[in-house]
Design a protein around this motif. Structure first.
Motif, PDB file in Angstrom:
ATOM      1  N   VAL A   6       0.843  -1.199   0.000  1.00 45.32           N
ATOM      2  CA  VAL A   6       0.000   0.000   0.000  1.00 45.32           C
ATOM      3  C   VAL A   6       0.876   1.246   0.000  1.00 45.32           C
ATOM      4  O   VAL A   6       1.784   1.385   0.818  1.00 45.32           O
ATOM      5  N   ALA A   7       0.598   2.155  -0.935  1.00 47.54           N
ATOM      6  CA  ALA A   7       1.244   3.462  -0.977  1.00 47.54           C
ATOM      7  C   ALA A   7       0.263   4.507  -0.476  1.00 47.54           C
ATOM      8  O   ALA A   7      -0.907   4.510  -0.876  1.00 47.54           O
ATOM      9  N   THR A   8       0.713   5.401   0.405  1.00 54.03           N
ATOM     10  CA  THR A   8      -0.158   6.449   0.943  1.00 54.03           C
ATOM     11  C   THR A   8       0.550   7.794   0.870  1.00 54.03           C
ATOM     12  O   THR A   8       1.775   7.886   1.009  1.00 54.03           O
ATOM     13  N   GLY A   9      -0.252   8.839   0.678  1.00 55.65           N
ATOM     14  CA  GLY A   9       0.298  10.180   0.631  1.00 55.65           C
ATOM     15  C   GLY A   9      -0.780  11.208   0.871  1.00 55.65           C
ATOM     16  O   GLY A   9      -1.974  10.936   0.710  1.00 55.65           O
ATOM     17  N   GLY A  10      -0.373  12.417   1.268  1.00 54.60           N
ATOM     18  CA  GLY A  10      -1.296  13.517   1.453  1.00 54.60           C
ATOM     19  C   GLY A  10      -2.024  13.492   2.777  1.00 54.60           C
ATOM     20  O   GLY A  10      -1.850  12.579   3.596  1.00 54.60           O
ATOM     21  N   THR A  11      -2.853  14.502   2.986  1.00 51.36           N
ATOM     22  CA  THR A  11      -3.701  14.611   4.170  1.00 51.36           C
ATOM     23  C   THR A  11      -5.059  15.132   3.749  1.00 51.36           C
ATOM     24  O   THR A  11      -5.189  15.821   2.737  1.00 51.36           O
ATOM     25  N   GLY A  12      -6.057  14.808   4.555  1.00 56.18           N
ATOM     26  CA  GLY A  12      -7.408  15.254   4.253  1.00 56.18           C
ATOM     27  C   GLY A  12      -8.348  14.078   4.123  1.00 56.18           C
ATOM     28  O   GLY A  12      -8.020  12.952   4.512  1.00 56.18           O
ATOM     29  N   ALA A  13      -9.532  14.324   3.574  1.00 50.42           N
ATOM     30  CA  ALA A  13     -10.532  13.272   3.411  1.00 50.42           C
ATOM     31  C   ALA A  13      -9.950  12.142   2.564  1.00 50.42           C
ATOM     32  O   ALA A  13      -9.319  12.391   1.536  1.00 50.42           O
ATOM     33  N   PRO A  14     -10.154  10.879   2.977  1.00 47.29           N
ATOM     34  CA  PRO A  14      -9.480   9.767   2.289  1.00 47.29           C
ATOM     35  C   PRO A  14     -10.163   9.345   1.000  1.00 47.29           C
ATOM     36  O   PRO A  14     -11.395   9.341   0.889  1.00 47.29           O
ATOM     37  N   ILE A  15      -9.339   8.972   0.038  1.00 47.45           N
ATOM     38  CA  ILE A  15      -9.811   8.328  -1.184  1.00 47.45           C
ATOM     39  C   ILE A  15      -8.862   7.181  -1.504  1.00 47.45           C
ATOM     40  O   ILE A  15      -7.646   7.326  -1.414  1.00 47.45           O
ATOM     41  N   VAL A  16      -9.437   6.031  -1.829  1.00 46.31           N
ATOM     42  CA  VAL A  16      -8.672   4.842  -2.201  1.00 46.31           C
ATOM     43  C   VAL A  16      -8.761   4.682  -3.715  1.00 46.31           C
ATOM     44  O   VAL A  16      -9.851   4.780  -4.300  1.00 46.31           O
ATOM     45  N   LEU A  17      -7.629   4.419  -4.357  1.00 43.47           N
ATOM     46  CA  LEU A  17      -7.542   4.255  -5.804  1.00 43.47           C
ATOM     47  C   LEU A  17      -7.099   2.832  -6.119  1.00 43.47           C
ATOM     48  O   LEU A  17      -6.050   2.389  -5.657  1.00 43.47           O
ATOM     49  N   LEU A  18      -7.905   2.111  -6.903  1.00 38.89           N
ATOM     50  CA  LEU A  18      -7.640   0.706  -7.218  1.00 38.89           C
ATOM     51  C   LEU A  18      -7.279   0.556  -8.700  1.00 38.89           C
ATOM     52  O   LEU A  18      -7.998   1.038  -9.578  1.00 38.89           O
TER      53      LEU A  18
END
Length: 305
Positions: free
Chosen positions: A28-40
């Motif tokens: 899993v790669a994660t970045g940024g801050t704020g409301a979450p969105i998952v990209l598949l």
């Protein structure tokens, strides 16, 4: 001795392995801050397909990009039963990973195979998925319903990988780079959108995952159809704002894509693009704008649906 080249990553994103619903680990790669969105991601790709979109959205959102089970560097469990690669199981993976990151509600966007997982997640977990976007697919049940005659030749790989275990895996493994590279070539309008290092990573990852990729497709010809049919018969629908983006095929394929999607998603925005199938890479600014429009939409009232 040949040099070992590092695998490409999304710049500025952190990487970790997180445990999914049934004990497998996803990359899993994660970045940024704020409301979450998952990209598949879709086929034959990895989370890297979102590299441009993810970085843009990370300016004001927490962006989560996993490799689906069976793809990339995520775990690849053996297909011990049809459910191992059902979209229901893969959707549960995503909900579990988001929860592990502290998100019990999140927006979800998927391309190709990832879009099918995203739709199943939104059907099974309507209180978890706030917004849904799908890129260049039809719902699984409708996809099989509309494929017929000579037009079905464009989806030959669906029929190949729907066969029982053994033959499709052997055929694909015998010429894996040619098989997976074929789709990267014919589904792309602008080959420069997938640079050499990313293409090499897609081929490497796919070459190492033939049995699990075939199992994913096999599930879509079997157990996924069963799940979709049960939902259609019960009247279950997508209750959140939904945006669908598809290539502009005109009347070439002979079906009403908007009508098919609206039967599942009453709160629907349907868009077409002039980009090819790999639209998140070929036309990333367009996809970012579409997702931003979706993320500010408020759910329609029940009376409006």
């Amino acid at each position: 001795m040949s040099a070992v080249h590092p695998r490409p990553t999304i710049p500025g994103f952190d990487y970790q392995r997180l445990t999914a619903a049934d004990g497998i680990d996803l990359n899993v790669a994660t970045g940024g801050t704020g409301a979450p969105i998952v990209l598949l991601h879709g086929f034959p790709q990895t989370h890297l397909m979102w590299r441009h979109v993810a970085r843009a959205l990370a300016s004001d959102h927490t962006v989560i990009c996993p490799d689906l089970r069976g793809y990339g560097t995520s775990d690849k469990p053996v297909e011990a039963s049809p459910d191992v690669y059902s979209k229901r199981t893969m959707a549960a993976d995503i909900v579990a990973v988001a929860a592990a990151l502290g998100h019990d509600r999140f927006a979800l966007a998927g391309h190709d195979r990832g879009a099918l997982v995203a739709v199943r997640a939104a059907l099974d977990h309507p209180d978890t998925i706030t917004h849904l976007a799908t890129l260049d697919v039809l719902p699984t049940l409708d996809m099989w319903d509309v494929l017929h005659g000579a037009n079905a030749a464009v989806a030959f790989h669906l029929y190949l990988m729907a066969q029982p275990p053994g033959l499709p895996e052997r055929m694909i493994e015998a010429s894996a780079d040619a098989f997976f590279g074929y789709f990267l070539d014919v589904w792309t309008q602008n080959s420069a959108a997938i640079p050499d290092d990313v293409r090499a990573e897609y081929l490497r990852a796919s070459r190492e995952a033939v049995p699990s990729i075939v199992a994913d497709y096999r599930a879509s010809a079997g157990i996924d159809v069963e799940h979709d049919r049960a939902d259609r018969e019960s009247g279950r629908r997508l209750t959140m704002p939904v945006t669908v983006v598809q290539q502009d095929w005109g009347d070439a394929l002979g079906y009403d894509a908007v009508g098919l999607w609206r039967a599942w998603a009453p709160d629907l925005v349907h868009r077409t693009t002039n980009a090819g199938h790999f639209m998140a890479e070929e036309s990333s600014d367009e996809i970012v704008a579409v997702l931003r429009d979706l993320l500010v939409r408020q759910p329609a009232t029940r009376s409006a649906l």
